[in-house]
Scaffold this motif. Structure first.
Motif, PDB file in Angstrom:
ATOM      1  N   PRO A   1      74.042  50.397  41.203  1.00  0.00           N
ATOM      2  CA  PRO A   1      75.315  49.878  41.737  1.00  0.00           C
ATOM      3  C   PRO A   1      75.167  48.888  42.890  1.00  0.00           C
ATOM      4  N   TYR A   2      74.214  47.989  42.793  1.00  0.00           N
ATOM      5  CA  TYR A   2      74.107  46.912  43.772  1.00  0.00           C
ATOM      6  C   TYR A   2      73.314  45.768  43.154  1.00  0.00           C
TER       7      TYR A   2
ATOM      8  N   HIS B   1      72.794  57.274  45.606  1.00  0.00           N
ATOM      9  CA  HIS B   1      73.482  56.025  45.904  1.00  0.00           C
ATOM     10  C   HIS B   1      74.700  56.308  46.772  1.00  0.00           C
ATOM     11  N   THR B   2      74.970  55.396  47.689  1.00  0.00           N
ATOM     12  CA  THR B   2      76.095  55.565  48.604  1.00  0.00           C
ATOM     13  C   THR B   2      77.117  54.450  48.393  1.00  0.00           C
ATOM     14  N   LEU B   3      78.336  54.686  48.874  1.00  0.00           N
ATOM     15  CA  LEU B   3      79.282  53.589  48.975  1.00  0.00           C
ATOM     16  C   LEU B   3      78.728  52.575  49.964  1.00  0.00           C
ATOM     17  N   HIS B   4      78.963  51.312  49.725  1.00  0.00           N
ATOM     18  CA  HIS B   4      78.323  50.264  50.511  1.00  0.00           C
ATOM     19  C   HIS B   4      79.011  50.094  51.861  1.00  0.00           C
TER      20      HIS B   4
ATOM     21  N   ARG C   1      79.167  57.819  52.655  1.00  0.00           N
ATOM     22  CA  ARG C   1      79.818  58.505  51.534  1.00  0.00           C
ATOM     23  C   ARG C   1      78.987  58.342  50.265  1.00  0.00           C
ATOM     24  N   TRP C   2      78.899  59.422  49.504  1.00  0.00           N
ATOM     25  CA  TRP C   2      78.180  59.440  48.244  1.00  0.00           C
ATOM     26  C   TRP C   2      78.937  58.625  47.203  1.00  0.00           C
ATOM     27  N   ASN C   3      78.244  57.802  46.441  1.00  0.00           N
ATOM     28  CA  ASN C   3      78.839  57.066  45.337  1.00  0.00           C
ATOM     29  C   ASN C   3      78.857  57.978  44.111  1.00  0.00           C
TER      30      ASN C   3
ATOM     31  N   THR D   1      80.222  57.646  41.259  1.00  0.00           N
ATOM     32  CA  THR D   1      80.263  57.019  39.938  1.00  0.00           C
ATOM     33  C   THR D   1      78.916  56.459  39.513  1.00  0.00           C
ATOM     34  N   ALA D   2      77.922  56.562  40.347  1.00  0.00           N
ATOM     35  CA  ALA D   2      76.603  55.995  40.041  1.00  0.00           C
ATOM     36  C   ALA D   2      75.603  57.105  39.747  1.00  0.00           C
TER      37      ALA D   2
END
Length: 330
Positions: A84-85, A173-176, A254-256, A258-259
């Motif tokens: 997700p990046y 993965h985290t929220l950006h 915050r934890w992503n 959806t990834a």
């Protein structure tokens, strides 16, 4: 992973944060792994399927970590799995450690005598207080994998005139979120996207201690390719002893969700909401002086290494080595 014990004492290495699925005996700590004798070697076999991220390995015995027995352990996502990046052009691994003037034997003897470790004498970035450097192209995006491999010290990490975009923490993965600087506590690892958007020159990479007096600092340099201009002072500022600042920053991560979610034929249960809670254990650490020595405990229980490794006792049902449900729930 092949490990050769080059010390004159037995050694073992753990992979901090890596999930050992059906291979708990490869965890690399005393009790699950038998120590590697001096001059011996051991090949670690483990499955890292469905895992990604920045991790570290470290010597778990004899204070060998204090003399540099550690390294980066990075797990790449499988090519078929969406990340997700935006893809970076290259990756850099940064290991921040604390350093003592005393050798590992002296530090171990101090702990064995029941005393705490002294304050470290300095910080190092990839083994150096000021000589580590990285080179990148202007306008390109790079992934910095940063681990705090210190024994006692939380750190603040930052890059002069550049923003750190957090994309992964502790294998998730985290929220950006973007940061001017970020705290990493002992054993923590994180991944940041850094875009080289500043004027072409050198910029300081800085790691400094948190919650210590005095503040210790280590530096490196991020070079822009084609430029010979040195970085200029001052160093980018950072918090020093503000505990609440660090706590507030931690709450922004915050934890992503959806990834890298569950995929077909997952291992383990992903239906946590339907699992009934049968027991709740609240863990609390403590310390006390016993027999003139400082001892630490979890829920008032201190650990003593058994003569028989715990994993062997569990596998062969050897009685008397450990007792289940012996820890109190609070």
């Amino acid at each position: 992973m092949l490990l050769i014990s080059w010390m004159n004492l037995s050694s073992s290495h753990g992979m901090n944060g890596v999930k050992q699925r059906k291979t708990s005996w490869q965890d690399g700590v005393l009790g699950t792994n038998c120590p590697i004798p001096p001059g011996g070697q051991l090949t670690y076999h483990m499955q890292v399927k469905n895992q990604i991220g920045t991790f570290l390995y470290f010597a778990s015995l004899g204070m060998h970590i204090a003399v540099g027995a550690f390294g980066g352990f990075n797990i790449q996502a499988r090519p078929v799995i969406f990340v997700p990046y935006l893809k970076p052009v290259a990756e850099f691994t940064i290991l921040v450690s604390d350093w003592w003037k005393s050798n590992h034997k002296t530090l171990r003897q101090r702990l064995d005598s029941g005393k705490t470790l002294p304050k470290p004498a300095g910080l190092l970035i990839n083994g150096s207080p000021c000589a580590t450097s990285f080179t990148g192209q202007a306008g390109q995006r790079y992934l910095f994998r940063v681990s705090n491999v210190a024994l006692t010290t939380s750190i603040n990490f930052r890059i002069q005139c550049h923003t750190l975009q957090l994309v992964e923490l502790e294998g998730a993965h985290t929220l950006h979120e973007s940061y001017e600087s970020i705290d990493l506590h002992v054993g923590q690892s994180a991944s940041f996207l850094v875009t080289l958007h500043s004027p072409a020159k050198g910029y300081y990479i800085v790691a400094s201690t948190r919650f210590t007096k005095p503040v210790l600092t280590a530096t490196g340099i991020l070079h822009y390719a084609g430029s010979t201009a040195r970085p200029s002072l001052p160093f980018p500022i950072a918090p020093t002893y503000q505990v609440h600042w660090s706590m507030k920053q931690g709450r922004t991560i915050r934890w992503n969700l959806t990834a890298n979610a569950a995929r077909p034929n997952p291992q383990g249960s992903f239906h946590y909401g339907t699992i009934s809670i049968t027991r709740t254990v609240v863990l609390a650490n403590s310390k006390a002086t016993i027999g003139g020595k400082l001892r630490y405990a979890v829920n008032k229980v201190s650990h003593v290494n058994p003569a028989t490794p715990l994993k062997l006792a569990d596998y062969f049902n050897i009685p008397g080595v450990f007792k289940l449900n012996s820890i109190k729930p609070t």
